[in-house]
Structures are given as structure tokens and as C-alpha cells.
Write a protein that holds these residues in place. Structure first.
Motif, short mmCIF file in Angstrom:
data_model
loop_
_atom_site.label_atom_id
_atom_site.label_comp_id
_atom_site.label_asym_id
_atom_site.label_seq_id
_atom_site.Cartn_x
_atom_site.Cartn_y
_atom_site.Cartn_z
N VAL A 77 0.85 -1.20 0.00
CA VAL A 77 0.00 0.00 0.00
C VAL A 77 0.88 1.24 0.00
O VAL A 77 1.77 1.39 0.85
N GLU A 78 0.63 2.12 -0.94
CA GLU A 78 1.27 3.44 -0.95
C GLU A 78 0.31 4.43 -0.28
O GLU A 78 -0.92 4.36 -0.51
N PHE A 79 0.84 5.34 0.52
CA PHE A 79 -0.02 6.28 1.24
C PHE A 79 0.15 7.69 0.67
O PHE A 79 1.26 8.09 0.31
N ASP A 80 -0.95 8.40 0.59
CA ASP A 80 -0.94 9.76 0.04
C ASP A 80 -1.90 10.62 0.87
O ASP A 80 -3.11 10.35 0.91
N LYS A 81 -1.36 11.63 1.54
CA LYS A 81 -2.17 12.51 2.37
C LYS A 81 -3.24 13.25 1.58
O LYS A 81 -4.24 13.71 2.15
N ARG A 82 -3.04 13.36 0.28
CA ARG A 82 -4.04 14.05 -0.54
C ARG A 82 -5.35 13.29 -0.62
O ARG A 82 -6.37 13.84 -1.05
N LEU A 83 -5.35 12.04 -0.20
CA LEU A 83 -6.57 11.23 -0.22
C LEU A 83 -7.34 11.30 1.10
O LEU A 83 -8.34 10.60 1.27
N ARG A 84 -6.90 12.14 2.02
CA ARG A 84 -7.63 12.30 3.28
C ARG A 84 -9.04 12.87 3.05
O ARG A 84 -9.30 13.50 2.02
N GLU A 85 -9.88 12.67 4.06
CA GLU A 85 -11.22 13.23 4.00
C GLU A 85 -11.17 14.75 4.07
O GLU A 85 -10.15 15.34 4.47
N ARG A 86 -12.26 15.38 3.68
CA ARG A 86 -12.39 16.83 3.80
C ARG A 86 -12.21 17.25 5.25
O ARG A 86 -12.80 16.66 6.16
#
Length: 208
Positions: A77-86
Motif C-alpha cells: 500500500v502506498e499512502f498519500d495525504k491528498r486522499l484524506r477526508e475533507r
């Protein structure tokens, strides 16, 4: 972008705040017992699609949901903070009834005091998906583990929908998913929305 790549956006499993109808935003709430069971079930199903890459929000509820799919597929799994919830600003932790009572007009417009604009959410989620697609081969499938509002905003941007029309895409249930594929003329089109089961041909194909 190859014409056959697809993107599957998976909402995380249930949390205690989901059950209590509390606005989570970017509060880092873990999966509850039901959410873990949902994530395990979704992972077993989605592994049959043979995804090529998994990217996830780094918030625990999405990261842990993605981890079950990682265990089923062997993919990292790659993680990306841009995919966080609003970001929920003043609403985070409050129930939907509390929000309606205190901010009736803002709630009707989904304008969160000190919260993040939906346009900004749409931009960052779409950018994160585009970045992750670089690791997906031709004819490949990218799984994006994220959050309900973030997924709807990102898909709206990818498909060219104005943000004021994002309600065209109904809500996503916990551990349900939406799939988009490319248009021949460029851009993306919706293939599935709020799905929680596999197409029959996938199931039959595995059993033959």
C-alpha cells in the motif's frame, strides 16, 4: 494514460463515529468491529479483480481498510495525504443533529466553518489518483482507499462535473466502491457506483 486502465475507489469500513453519525473529517478514528469485518469481506472480493496497485489515505480507517486488501493480494500500500477526508473545521466530532441545530444555513449548503472547500478536496484527490496511475500497467486496475466525501469530490473532478452537481453521485456506504474507466475521447466515465458485490462474469470466471 492507457485507454484500458481503471480506477476503483473504495470507502473505508465503519467506525464508531460513523455509527454515531458524527462528522469525522480528518479526525483519525479507527475501524470498529463491524468496520473490520466489512474491510475483510471487501478485500476478499476485490482481490478477485487482481488489482495492480493500491494507494490509500494515511488516516487509520482508510489505511487499515487497504491493509486487508494488501494481505489478500500481496501488494504494498502506498499512502498519500491528498486522499484524506475533507477537513471538517468546527464540525468535526459533532453529530449531524448538532450541526443542523447550530449551523442550519451552512449545513444546507455544506459550507463548513473553518473547513476545507470542496473544490480543494476535488483537486487534491484527483491529483493523487493521477500520480498513482503512473505505477499501473496497461490494462491495469488501481484501487484507491479513501473517504466518502473525498471520493465523490475526486470522481466529480475526474469526470468533469461541476462541484455544485456532485450530489449527482449518491453517498457511498462503508466498504462500498465506485469504478471509473477512460472515455475514448479523453477523460473518465462512471462504470459502477456504491457497489458491494462483483459482476457475475468475474465470479463465474474464477469458478470455471
Amino acid at each position: 494514460m492507457n485507454e484500458t486502465r481503471r480506477v476503483l475507489c473504495l470507502r473505508h469500513g465503519r467506525t464508531s463515529w460513523n455509527a454515531e453519525k458524527r462528522f469525522q473529517g480528518q479526525s483519525d478514528i479507527p475501524l470498529d468491529e463491524l468496520g473490520v469485518a466489512q474491510a475483510e469481506h471487501a478485500a476478499a472480493l476485490l482481490a478477485r479483480l487482481r488489482p495492480d496497485a493500491i494507494v490509500a489515505s494515511d488516516l487509520r480507517r482508510a489505511a487499515d481498510t487497504a491493509a486487508f486488501l494488501s494481505q489478500e493480494t500481496g501488494l504494498r500500500v502506498e499512502f498519500d495525504k491528498r486522499l484524506r477526508e475533507r477537513s471538517g473545521g468546527d464540525w468535526e466530532g459533532l453529530t449531524s443533529s448538532e450541526i443542523r441545530e447550530r449551523w442550519p444555513e451552512e449545513n444546507a449548503r455544506m459550507e463548513i466553518p473553518n473547513g476545507e472547500a470542496m473544490e480543494a478536496v476535488a483537486d487534491r484527490v484527483a491529483d493523487a489518483v493521477e500520480h498513482a496511475l503512473a505505477a499501473v500497467p496497461a490494462h491495469g486496475l488501481l484501487v484507491v482507499a479513501s473517504h466518502g466525501a473525498a471520493i465523490r469530490a475526486g470522481l466529480s473532478r475526474m469526470m468533469g462535473l461541476p462541484q455544485e452537481q456532485r450530489e449527482v453521485l449518491g453517498p457511498l456506504g462503508n466498504c462500498s466502491w465506485s469504478v471509473v474507466g477512460p472515455l475514448r475521447s479523453g477523460g473518465w466515465r462512471l462504470l459502477e457506483h456504491n457497489a458491494a458485490s462483483l459482476p457475475e462474469e468475474i465470479i463465474l470466471g474464477d469458478d470455471r
